[in-house]
Scaffold this active site. Structure first.
Site, PDB file in Angstrom:
ATOM      1  N   ASP A   1       0.828  -1.196   0.000  1.00 44.29           N
ATOM      2  CA  ASP A   1       0.000   0.000   0.000  1.00 44.29           C
ATOM      3  C   ASP A   1       0.871   1.259   0.000  1.00 44.29           C
ATOM      4  O   ASP A   1       1.754   1.401   0.854  1.00 44.29           O
ATOM      5  CB  ASP A   1      -0.873  -0.047   1.266  1.00 44.29           C
TER       6      ASP A   1
ATOM      7  N   GLU B   1       1.643  -0.555  -5.053  1.00 40.07           N
ATOM      8  CA  GLU B   1       0.432   0.240  -5.282  1.00 40.07           C
ATOM      9  C   GLU B   1       0.790   1.720  -5.206  1.00 40.07           C
ATOM     10  O   GLU B   1       0.525   2.388  -4.216  1.00 40.07           O
ATOM     11  CB  GLU B   1      -0.657  -0.103  -4.251  1.00 40.07           C
TER      12      GLU B   1
END
Lengths: 661, 661
Positions: A384, A413
């Site tokens: 993330d 990401e």
């Protein structure tokens, strides 16, 4: 500083423009196990002397180098390949050296052709073989000695010539080259051989809490078991779960991200940590660690791998906050700083301070999170927002993990500035999210994917095409409805070898918050209940597309994408080839209207003549079309199927004389 | 090996894709004294913190680095320039560092705009200034102290805010950055600042023995004096003399390169050395060393520099052969090897063995040849066939000479494989012959010159365009006659900033040996007598072209060549811009027929609107044309002038309201 030259040191073979080589050798390139890894370079020296060169390589754990001869490919370019057998990091470099026996033979043959006297030259050749003898061993040595004896015993020049030009003699000279004058390329380069899933895979993202067995009740890890057959049945390889850890309570966000949350709101899984634990714990309402291990094992039984989310931030209730307040940022008044992007406040999240005084312990702890889940059988992490944490941290972390577990796949990401996305890929991420969701029109798709697959980026960045994510419901999906979902699905599944869908995509969910790419009533803040069998759902098409991907090796490669001309600006035409497998895709990018277009297939590069018949097998609709000529016409109606996928079928004209099908 | 990362070491600004950087920093790039040298790089780090960066540079003799701030140019690209003041080699590198005060200000401004409470943030800002104080000196320190005192004494937040956001405060923070977290680019790169003649010059090649005062008598160096005015008057900068050394007698070549030579044949100047000496001697029939020095001085008086030939081979009569037989190649029977390219024999020439046992002494002796002629005032050497001698020798030799005499210009006479030509340029040659003589047609000229001026090559290889040489009478000149000479002259003088003519070109001499690019009755083997005032000679046009080059800075640059579309395949259109100076050239490449073509000028990039009037000044024929629009039509008749050279004249519309001319 530049290369420097020393008086009297003339020995030098020039090895330049080695490819692949990223940033002067600072970063490894990426390939996959089973690939033939090709290395090329300009190799030359002054004058016209013959050269030889070898590609040297070794798996990082080996000490001995292996060698494969390089072959001249014209214009002083040399090429060699070796097979990446293991899931590891390899080193490679090049060595070039003069080949005096070959030079001597070239010269001798010219002299013989011109009818010149070669008695002196033959003596030079024999002297070269004398020199070779110093290195030859065993039977080769014996053979070489006997050739030399015969040479000196021979009376006639023609016998002597025959002896020295004999193929066996040349082979011996080549086998024991004098490499004292060899030049080694001054850098050792690296290639990472990832496992094939790093390149080829279909991902499915789902919140376990929305995979409940009964409406109104939150799903558990156990409930997920029942979905494995459905997900695997659609042809997915990876089931990626957003964070499954305990969720913070302080400033917990309610529906649509609003404050305060209602008591029943489950909170965002990305606000990690509460009294039940942090990144190594499982949210109690989802189940136990045992349940998770069961899920991992069951998934493997279906050919599915579980991917976890690695999100390095903490809710104010995370154990780290209590145990290691020094790992966070402090305000002047001593309180811990929450995340902010003024005027937005993310009071439910504390960012970690990767440069804090106790950073070595922090980094070790963060690494231990990965090792913990690796111990539970996880080998894929979707990371993330890596672009908000230090690049050197990722370089260190991924290096540490890969040294022990080279099979771990890290998906970055990062939707941020391009250079930062490239850097994350360079320092180790196996795959990267891309701007795909925002590339809708023909010229921008061609430009972006040409960059991704045909520049340096293709050497280290594998673009994963998620058609949607919990954060991105792209305008094209919001406005284009089902035809847009079909169109974007085909693009994702065929432009890249690795792609993903966030659950709900198959149901064409596209209600957004106004003026936003956020889903309305986002699953990030509440529990969803879905009817997976809703009418017009795309499960059948997804299943079909994933089957097509598995049956066509061309679609399993990443860097083989080629775009082809199409006459209509709404129709995109591209293809992929690998070995004998050639697939062409035409997509109508306009979700509203049908468009007809001429497209030009690359017949010449396929070796198909303009008058030669070939067949296009329609992989989506079925059937074959026997056609002729590079230019074909397609009509694509978004109300029906906005795309066509052709597999090229050739006919062995020469063998059978007539087309057969 | 790849970059490695250390646990806990998060300090890192990323500096990537530095440009210019050749082959990962292995070779210097080339520029000229007076140039603004531009360096750019991707500079970034994770997150959104503000950064600062400096370009560091120093002349090689200096120890202290100078710095110039780099400026963001969008998409994480940063740029800076410095002026190359000296004829020397410079080092440069980059340093980037976080700019916490700027980050803090950016954040504060967002908070203020959102009406948030900033009391805590102001304390953080003051703490940053406290830190700055540790580095500030003198008056700056006093001022900063007073700002901080005022800050702490101030009661209101708005006063505090004003104090910290004040431009003077920001300037102080920027002036004393904390560079403890700076990242230095890991390589020091180099740029060579040659003198401008390395880039911009017109060369004239002439055999002194053909510049005689009276027909039938061999010319001498003294006779050359009388030609200086003519040559300088045509606008040449360099007078290049083929070897002026004693010429060998053994196997001397006669007329048209045949054996044996007649007693009166003077021999090829490239068969160097006889009983009168070798590379440091002057052929007695040409005169004395004193005469040569006189010539050099007289030439300078005409603004001409004398270039000598540096041809490293020896006739069998060269003193080296007697004194240092070990410097040559020996056959098995102990005799010295002459040059050969079987079946061709060059018995009048012995190649040197650069790798011989006594090579260090050999290399020193070869260097001493250059130093000898440098002592006589020579600063330009045209190097004969460098591609047949070891590349490391040239790297060493040029490095040694440039360390003491950075003003020496080396022209590489290599017509060989492209990679080898590039390598010679990379390791030090200032200029290189090119394939220009064999590039005749539109697509091949565009392709070749795009490569020369718009790829990496442009950073290190300055292509010198000789329209002819004593070895190359190109087919286009043999067949195209005077119109071809004019056309090739215009191309040579305008495609590159540096070009050359071998004498006789101005007389359109084009009789060749059959099936050969060799001149018939070549001056290499005999003494020529020419009538420089022959009818239809090109001296006037040469003079005119060289004047145009001197008046138009755009034509003095090398890397600014741009090609523009033309509708006729025989018409080539290109241009150069530098500052306000914009020159466009259209050339009919067909020496036989007139052609008419539309050409498209780059009005948009010049900032000229489609309806705006501008003038094209015809630099060859004179006159101006007031025109409008990018597309212009040219008709070029080889029987008259096969080319047009336009200088763009703009009108200051805004100042005067109407076109004026």
């Amino acid at each position: 500083m530049s290369v420097s030259f020393v008086r009297g040191d003339a020995h030098s073979v020039w090895i330049q423009r080695v490819w692949p080589e990223l940033d002067g050798g600072r970063y490894p390139v990426k390939r996959e196990v089973g690939d033939e890894f090709e290395v090329s370079a300009d190799i030359f020296r002054e004058g016209h002397e013959a050269l030889a060169a070898v590609l040297r390589y070794r798996a990082i754990k080996d000490t001995a180098w292996r060698e494969v001869p390089m072959i001249p490919a014209g214009n002083d370019r040399w090429v060699a390949r070796f097979r990446l057998e293991e899931n590891t990091r390899y080193r490679y470099t090049i060595e070039g050296y003069p080949d005096p026996y070959q030079s001597w033979m070239d010269d001798l043959k010219k002299r013989l052709a011109a009818g010149m006297d070669v008695s002196s030259e033959l003596l030079e050749g024999a002297a070269l073989l004398d020199n070779t003898l110093e290195r030859a061993v065993g039977a080769d040595r014996v053979q070489l000695e006997s050739i030399l004896r015969a040479f000196h015993a021979a009376a006639s020049l023609s016998t002597r010539t025959q002896l020295l030009l004999d193929e066996g003699t040349c082979d011996l000279a080549r086998l024991y080259p004098d490499r004292s004058a060899a030049t080694r390329y001054d850098r050792e380069l690296e290639v990472i051989a990832d496992r094939p899933l790093a390149r080829f895979g279909a991902w499915y993202e789902a919140f376990p809490r929305s995979l409940g067995a009964a409406p109104g009740r939150a799903g558990t890890l156990k409930d997920c078991l029942a979905h494995l057959a459905r997900i695997a049945g659609m042809g997915f390889d990876v089931l990626y779960l957003p964070p499954i850890h305990p969720i913070g309570r302080t400033f917990r966000k309610g529906r649509n991200g609003t404050l305060p949350a209602a008591p029943s709101d489950p909170g965002s899984p990305w606000a990690i940590g509460n009294e039940y634990g942090g990144h190594k714990a499982i949210e109690p309402s989802l189940g136990s660690l045992e349940d998770f291990r069961t899920l991992v094992t069951a998934a493997r039984g279906h050919g599915l791998e579980i991917a976890l989310d690695y999100a390095l931030q903490c809710s104010p209730d995370h154990p780290y906050v209590r145990e290691h307040p020094e790992w966070f940022y402090a305000r002047p008044d001593g309180t811990i700083k929450y995340a902010e992007n003024p005027p937005k406040k993310y009071q439910d999240i504390y960012p970690l301070n990767f440069s804090c005084r106790d950073r070595e312990a922090l980094w070790e702890e963060l690494k231990s999170i990965l090792l913990f889940w690796i111990d539970q059988g996880v080998r894929i992490f979707r990371v993330d927002n890596p672009h908000t944490k230090p690049l050197p941290f990722w370089g260190w972390l991924i290096g540490e993990i890969h040294a022990v577990h080279p099979d771990v796949i890290f998906l970055s990401e990062a939707f941020t500035r391009p250079k930062l996305m490239y850097a994350l890929a360079k320092i180790g991420f196996s795959q990267s999210y891309t701007y795909f969701t925002w590339r809708n029109f023909k010229h921008e798709i061609i430009e972006y994917f040409t960059e991704l697959t045909h520049t340096d980026e293709a050497e280290y960045l594998r673009g994963s095409l998620f058609a949607n994510t919990p954060d991105i419901l792209a305008p094209i999906l919001q406005q284009g409805g089902r035809p847009a979902f079909v169109m974007r699905l085909v693009l994702a599944a065929t432009l890249s070898s690795t792609y993903g869908l966030y659950s709900g995509f198959e149901l064409c969910e596209n209600d957004a918050l106004p003026d936003s790419e956020e889903y309305l009533d986002s699953e990030k803040y509440e529990i969803k209940v879905r009817n997976w069998d809703a009418p017009e759902n795309l499960s059948g098409l997804i299943t079909h597309l994933n089957a097509i991907r598995r049956e066509n090796p061309a679609l399993q490669r990443y860097r083989n994408l080629q775009f082809y001309p199409s006459s209509d600006d709404n129709v995109l035409c591209y293809g992929k080839q690998h070995g004998d497998n050639a697939v062409f895709v035409c997509v109508n990018l306009d979700p509203f209207d049908p468009h007809e277009s001429e497209v030009r297939l690359p017949l010449q590069s396929l070796g198909i003549g303009p008058d030669e018949r070939f067949a296009l097998e329609d992989l989506l609709e079925g059937g074959r079309h026997l056609v002729k000529g590079a230019v074909q016409t397609v009509r694509l109606d978004p109300a029906e199927t906005p795309a066509v996928i052709w597999r090229l079928m050739r006919f062995p004209h020469k063998a059978f004389g007539t087309p057969c099908y």
